[in-house]
Design a protein around this motif. Sequence first.
Motif, PDB file in Angstrom:
ATOM      1  N   THR A 137       0.817  -1.207   0.000  1.00  0.00           N
ATOM      2  CA  THR A 137       0.000   0.000   0.000  1.00  0.00           C
ATOM      3  C   THR A 137       0.852   1.259   0.000  1.00  0.00           C
ATOM      4  OG1 THR A 137      -1.594   1.284   1.295  1.00  0.00           O
ATOM      5  CG2 THR A 137      -0.198  -0.212   2.538  1.00  0.00           C
ATOM      6  N   SER A 169      -8.135  -3.613  -3.533  1.00  0.00           N
ATOM      7  CA  SER A 169      -8.841  -2.970  -4.641  1.00  0.00           C
ATOM      8  C   SER A 169      -9.816  -3.972  -5.250  1.00  0.00           C
ATOM      9  CB  SER A 169      -7.840  -2.525  -5.717  1.00  0.00           C
ATOM     10  OG  SER A 169      -7.288  -3.676  -6.352  1.00  0.00           O
ATOM     11  N   VAL A 173      -9.569  -8.058  -4.300  1.00  0.00           N
ATOM     12  CA  VAL A 173     -10.398  -8.338  -3.120  1.00  0.00           C
ATOM     13  C   VAL A 173     -10.815  -9.814  -3.036  1.00  0.00           C
ATOM     14  CG1 VAL A 173     -12.570  -7.601  -4.233  1.00  0.00           C
ATOM     15  CG2 VAL A 173     -12.377  -7.543  -1.747  1.00  0.00           C
ATOM     16  N   ILE A 186     -10.925   0.355   3.213  1.00  0.00           N
ATOM     17  CA  ILE A 186     -10.469   0.876   1.926  1.00  0.00           C
ATOM     18  C   ILE A 186     -10.154   2.361   2.041  1.00  0.00           C
ATOM     19  CG2 ILE A 186     -11.286   1.405  -0.407  1.00  0.00           C
ATOM     20  CD1 ILE A 186     -10.903  -1.509  -0.117  1.00  0.00           C
ATOM     21  N   ALA A 189      -8.910   2.952  -3.034  1.00  0.00           N
ATOM     22  CA  ALA A 189      -9.816   2.280  -3.984  1.00  0.00           C
ATOM     23  C   ALA A 189     -11.209   2.904  -3.973  1.00  0.00           C
ATOM     24  CB  ALA A 189      -9.899   0.788  -3.690  1.00  0.00           C
ATOM     25  N   LEU A 203     -17.175  -2.175  -5.324  1.00  0.00           N
ATOM     26  CA  LEU A 203     -16.406  -2.839  -4.257  1.00  0.00           C
ATOM     27  C   LEU A 203     -17.318  -3.546  -3.264  1.00  0.00           C
ATOM     28  CD1 LEU A 203     -13.479  -0.487  -3.246  1.00  0.00           C
ATOM     29  CD2 LEU A 203     -13.318  -2.948  -3.553  1.00  0.00           C
TER      30      LEU A 203
END
Length: 213
Positions: A137, A169, A173, A186, A189, A203
């Motif tokens: 990240t 993302s 996921v 999150i 994303a 998402l």
Amino acid sequence: MKCDKKDLLLYAVTDRSWLGDGTLGSVVEKALKGGATFIQLREKELEYGKFLEVAKEIKSLCKNYHIPLIINDNVDIAVAVDADGVHVGQNDMEAGNVRELIGKNKILGVSAQTVEQAVLAEKRGADYLGVGAVFPTGSKADAEDVSSETLKEICKAVSIPVVAIGGISKDNVMELSGSGICGIAIISAIFAQIDIEKATSELKGLTEKMVTA
């Protein structure tokens, strides 16, 4: 209010890095419209007065959408705006002390990278755990990587809900299927996307599939 597992499905953590011409309130509302189930207000740079002002605005928004608001690290702000709870990292105030300050009816989230940290956090009153970084990240320079094996072990070792965080993302996921987590946290994303509402909605759909897979 206490922490319900289903509230943690899609946990959006604010970041003003990508605000552009928008306000924090406007981007948080887009995430709420897209289906975010939990909001964490994370402000590392704001002075107290400005932080308080922003927290009141986000609290009001979350209330309108009936979504819990958690304040990252800052117990004083959480108490001042009557937020639903606080999230602390391993280098912040100790979980047991936070619990004493916020009372037993508020939500307490704690970051953990190891089984030992997770078990201790639960013992000291945590209602849920944020575990990561599960993928590389850019949002947190000091984020330690947590392997998929460690993530599974943490989920088995505690009885409280576990949320995965870090580099998640829509593209990766589904790799978290079968880990035992109840949701994902999150940042980019959602908040770095051009269409925040659409990104959040996509998402959410994928995360619902992932936790039941």
